[in-house]
Scaffold this motif. Structure first.
Motif, mmCIF file in Angstrom:
data_model
loop_
_atom_site.group_PDB
_atom_site.id
_atom_site.type_symbol
_atom_site.label_atom_id
_atom_site.label_comp_id
_atom_site.label_asym_id
_atom_site.label_seq_id
_atom_site.Cartn_x
_atom_site.Cartn_y
_atom_site.Cartn_z
ATOM 1 N N GLU A 97 0.836 -1.195 0.000
ATOM 2 C CA GLU A 97 0.000 0.000 0.000
ATOM 3 C C GLU A 97 0.867 1.239 0.000
ATOM 4 N N THR A 98 0.219 2.377 -0.196
ATOM 5 C CA THR A 98 0.931 3.645 -0.081
ATOM 6 C C THR A 98 0.620 4.335 1.238
ATOM 7 N N ASP A 99 -0.553 4.125 1.797
ATOM 8 C CA ASP A 99 -1.057 4.853 2.954
ATOM 9 C C ASP A 99 -1.193 6.347 2.632
ATOM 10 N N SER A 100 -1.571 6.635 1.381
ATOM 11 C CA SER A 100 -1.775 8.031 0.960
ATOM 12 C C SER A 100 -2.744 8.733 1.893
ATOM 13 N N PRO A 101 -2.508 9.972 2.195
ATOM 14 C CA PRO A 101 -1.497 10.878 1.649
ATOM 15 C C PRO A 101 -0.208 10.910 2.470
ATOM 16 N N PHE A 102 -0.007 9.928 3.326
ATOM 17 C CA PHE A 102 1.147 9.922 4.216
ATOM 18 C C PHE A 102 2.186 8.894 3.770
#
Length: 157
Positions: A97-102
């Motif tokens: 995952e990216t854990d957007s926006p973090f």
């Protein structure tokens, strides 16, 4: 105490609805895992989103039948513990995952994270597991579809 009661109620509701549980656990010292285990949540599925724990915590989750998801932290210079976890976790229990926006992965640290940057997470995991980024993407996508109960829509022609 209120958090424990509400969390327990949510896990019970997920179990009644036959839905998996996605957890973001930070510094609970095993309390979240214990609640999930006591409520048989792993039977329906448990995913530790944005996993930041150590190998021992990962091994407990995987042994119980859970999944972990690795964010952009794995690309950070000081994230050797995360890289050790990636090396140790069975690929069939891994999501990315990216854990957007973090937690923007390198090389884009310092700007807002976006879903398109998940490829950097896949590339780092691929290098740590001696796989191609394409194979990591395929396996982790299949893992996600399995976890969330989606059928593979990939064409066989």
């Amino acid at each position: 105490d209120v958090q424990r009661e509400v969390f327990t109620a949510q896990v019970r509701l997920a179990h009644q609805c036959q839905l998996p549980v996605v957890i973001h656990d930070r510094d609970s010292n095993g309390e979240v895992f214990q609640i999930l285990s006591n409520l048989s949540a792993f039977e329906q599925g448990v995913l530790y989103h944005c996993f930041c724990g150590n190998i021992e915590e990962m091994e407990c989750i995987v042994a119980a039948g859970g999944f972990i998801s690795i964010p952009g932290i794995v690309t950070f210079k000081n994230a050797e513990q995360m890289r050790d976890v990636v090396r140790a976790v069975p690929i069939e229990r891994l999501l990315i995952e990216t854990d957007s926006p973090f937690l923007t992965p390198a090389p884009h640290r310092g700007i807002q994270n976006e879903p398109q940057y998940v490829r950097y997470v896949a590339e780092k995991i691929a290098s740590l597991k001696n796989m191609s980024a394409e194979d990591v993407a395929e396996v982790t996508s299949n893992n996600a579809m399995q976890f969330f109960g989606f059928k593979n829509q990939k064409s066989t022609s």
